[in-house]
Write a protein that holds these residues in place. Structure first.
Motif, PDB file in Angstrom:
ATOM      1  N   GLU A 151      37.514  48.132  47.050  1.00 35.00           N
ATOM      2  CA  GLU A 151      36.681  46.986  47.413  1.00 35.00           C
ATOM      3  C   GLU A 151      36.974  45.799  46.511  1.00 35.00           C
ATOM      4  OE1 GLU A 151      34.800  46.830  50.023  1.00 35.00           O
ATOM      5  OE2 GLU A 151      34.664  48.926  50.601  1.00 35.00           O
ATOM      6  N   ALA A 152      37.143  46.051  45.222  1.00 37.71           N
ATOM      7  CA  ALA A 152      37.423  44.963  44.273  1.00 37.71           C
ATOM      8  C   ALA A 152      38.197  45.517  43.090  1.00 37.71           C
ATOM      9  CB  ALA A 152      36.128  44.328  43.785  1.00 37.71           C
ATOM     10  N   ALA A 153      39.091  44.696  42.580  1.00 39.25           N
ATOM     11  CA  ALA A 153      39.832  45.028  41.360  1.00 39.25           C
ATOM     12  C   ALA A 153      39.347  44.084  40.272  1.00 39.25           C
ATOM     13  CB  ALA A 153      41.329  44.857  41.587  1.00 39.25           C
ATOM     14  N   HIS A 154      39.123  44.611  39.093  1.00 40.82           N
ATOM     15  CA  HIS A 154      38.611  43.798  38.005  1.00 40.82           C
ATOM     16  C   HIS A 154      39.717  43.083  37.240  1.00 40.82           C
ATOM     17  CE1 HIS A 154      34.433  45.257  38.346  1.00 40.82           C
ATOM     18  NE2 HIS A 154      35.044  46.269  38.921  1.00 40.82           N
ATOM     19  N   GLU A 155      40.941  43.547  37.369  1.00 37.81           N
ATOM     20  CA  GLU A 155      42.072  42.899  36.715  1.00 37.81           C
ATOM     21  C   GLU A 155      42.871  42.120  37.754  1.00 37.81           C
ATOM     22  OE1 GLU A 155      44.324  45.502  34.163  1.00 37.81           O
ATOM     23  OE2 GLU A 155      42.543  46.683  33.727  1.00 37.81           O
ATOM     24  N   ARG A 156      43.241  40.906  37.392  1.00 37.14           N
ATOM     25  CA  ARG A 156      43.946  40.024  38.330  1.00 37.14           C
ATOM     26  C   ARG A 156      45.218  40.655  38.891  1.00 37.14           C
ATOM     27  NH1 ARG A 156      47.270  34.914  37.060  1.00 37.14           N
ATOM     28  NH2 ARG A 156      47.596  36.184  35.224  1.00 37.14           N
ATOM     29  N   ILE A 157      45.951  41.356  38.072  1.00 40.61           N
ATOM     30  CA  ILE A 157      47.213  41.964  38.517  1.00 40.61           C
ATOM     31  C   ILE A 157      47.000  43.062  39.570  1.00 40.61           C
ATOM     32  CG2 ILE A 157      47.353  43.701  36.698  1.00 40.61           C
ATOM     33  CD1 ILE A 157      50.394  42.964  36.548  1.00 40.61           C
ATOM     34  N   GLN A 158      45.795  43.589  39.680  1.00 45.81           N
ATOM     35  CA  GLN A 158      45.482  44.657  40.642  1.00 45.81           C
ATOM     36  C   GLN A 158      44.838  44.133  41.922  1.00 45.81           C
ATOM     37  OE1 GLN A 158      46.402  47.892  40.128  1.00 45.81           O
ATOM     38  NE2 GLN A 158      47.413  47.106  38.304  1.00 45.81           N
ATOM     39  N   LYS A 159      44.650  42.833  42.060  1.00 47.52           N
ATOM     40  CA  LYS A 159      43.959  42.238  43.204  1.00 47.52           C
ATOM     41  C   LYS A 159      44.624  42.568  44.544  1.00 47.52           C
ATOM     42  CE  LYS A 159      40.584  39.938  41.187  1.00 47.52           C
ATOM     43  NZ  LYS A 159      39.182  40.232  41.449  1.00 47.52           N
ATOM     44  N   TYR A 160      45.925  42.844  44.557  1.00 49.52           N
ATOM     45  CA  TYR A 160      46.618  43.164  45.802  1.00 49.52           C
ATOM     46  C   TYR A 160      46.052  44.418  46.473  1.00 49.52           C
ATOM     47  CZ  TYR A 160      49.160  46.958  43.500  1.00 49.52           C
ATOM     48  OH  TYR A 160      49.482  48.134  42.853  1.00 49.52           O
ATOM     49  N   LYS A 161      45.327  45.252  45.740  1.00 55.22           N
ATOM     50  CA  LYS A 161      44.760  46.482  46.292  1.00 55.22           C
ATOM     51  C   LYS A 161      43.471  46.245  47.068  1.00 55.22           C
ATOM     52  CE  LYS A 161      46.498  49.386  42.556  1.00 55.22           C
ATOM     53  NZ  LYS A 161      46.107  50.258  41.446  1.00 55.22           N
ATOM     54  N   GLU A 162      42.822  45.117  46.850  1.00 55.63           N
ATOM     55  CA  GLU A 162      41.514  44.870  47.455  1.00 55.63           C
ATOM     56  C   GLU A 162      41.584  44.940  48.978  1.00 55.63           C
ATOM     57  OE1 GLU A 162      40.130  41.167  45.796  1.00 55.63           O
ATOM     58  OE2 GLU A 162      39.489  42.166  43.949  1.00 55.63           O
ATOM     59  N   GLY A 163      40.637  45.687  49.556  1.00 61.28           N
ATOM     60  CA  GLY A 163      40.570  45.853  51.008  1.00 61.28           C
ATOM     61  C   GLY A 163      41.502  46.908  51.557  1.00 61.28           C
ATOM     62  N   LYS A 164      42.297  47.534  50.695  1.00 60.27           N
ATOM     63  CA  LYS A 164      43.249  48.554  51.148  1.00 60.27           C
ATOM     64  C   LYS A 164      42.722  49.953  50.864  1.00 60.27           C
ATOM     65  CE  LYS A 164      47.187  45.518  50.935  1.00 60.27           C
ATOM     66  NZ  LYS A 164      46.594  44.327  50.344  1.00 60.27           N
ATOM     67  N   PHE A 165      43.345  50.938  51.480  1.00 64.15           N
ATOM     68  CA  PHE A 165      42.894  52.317  51.445  1.00 64.15           C
ATOM     69  C   PHE A 165      43.927  53.224  50.793  1.00 64.15           C
ATOM     70  CE2 PHE A 165      41.129  50.211  55.064  1.00 64.15           C
ATOM     71  CZ  PHE A 165      39.852  50.713  55.211  1.00 64.15           C
ATOM     72  N   ILE A 166      43.439  54.283  50.178  1.00 66.81           N
ATOM     73  CA  ILE A 166      44.285  55.396  49.748  1.00 66.81           C
ATOM     74  C   ILE A 166      43.843  56.604  50.563  1.00 66.81           C
ATOM     75  CG2 ILE A 166      44.693  57.079  47.909  1.00 66.81           C
ATOM     76  CD1 ILE A 166      46.245  54.641  47.326  1.00 66.81           C
ATOM     77  N   LEU A 167      44.768  57.185  51.306  1.00 67.60           N
ATOM     78  CA  LEU A 167      44.521  58.459  51.973  1.00 67.60           C
ATOM     79  C   LEU A 167      45.313  59.506  51.206  1.00 67.60           C
ATOM     80  CD1 LEU A 167      44.793  57.533  55.756  1.00 67.60           C
ATOM     81  CD2 LEU A 167      42.733  57.953  54.411  1.00 67.60           C
ATOM     82  N   GLU A 168      44.639  60.520  50.722  1.00 66.06           N
ATOM     83  CA  GLU A 168      45.311  61.560  49.963  1.00 66.06           C
ATOM     84  C   GLU A 168      46.035  62.484  50.943  1.00 66.06           C
ATOM     85  OE1 GLU A 168      43.161  62.403  46.025  1.00 66.06           O
ATOM     86  OE2 GLU A 168      41.589  62.303  47.559  1.00 66.06           O
TER      87      GLU A 168
END
Length: 95
Positions: free
Chosen positions: A50-67
């Motif tokens: 939902e949200a990344a606290h570090e700017r460099i990780q912002k690309y993950k926001e809104g994306k999913f991990i399916l194991e």
């Protein structure tokens, strides 16, 4: 405790429901995530960033991990994704 995964970072997911948002420390830092559950069996199959606290990780926001080991194909066998079908590539820094 950091979450380890052998999943892929993807843009969308179907046939899932969402749990509550929570702060979770991952290997790559603090993130706000929501677990995602299979609508068929109710098992946790991954999470959504939902949200990344570090700017460099912002690309993950809104994306999913399916194991991968928790997702089965239509015939009940282990589901595999061909290289061409991958949407977001591997999220290796969370592995």
């Amino acid at each position: 405790m950091p979450r380890l995964t052998s999943g892929s970072l993807i843009h969308d997911s179907v046939n899932v429901t969402f749990g509550e948002k929570e702060e979770r420390m991952m290997i790559t830092g603090m993130h706000t995530v929501a677990d995602i559950f299979c609508v068929g069996c109710g098992s946790i199959v991954g999470w959504k960033y939902e949200a990344a606290h570090e700017r460099i990780q912002k690309y993950k926001e809104g994306k999913f991990i399916l194991e991968r080991f928790k997702v089965l194909g239509p015939d009940g066998s282990n589901y595999t994704v061909s290289q061409e079908a991958r949407v977001g590539g591997s999220d290796a820094d969370d592995a």
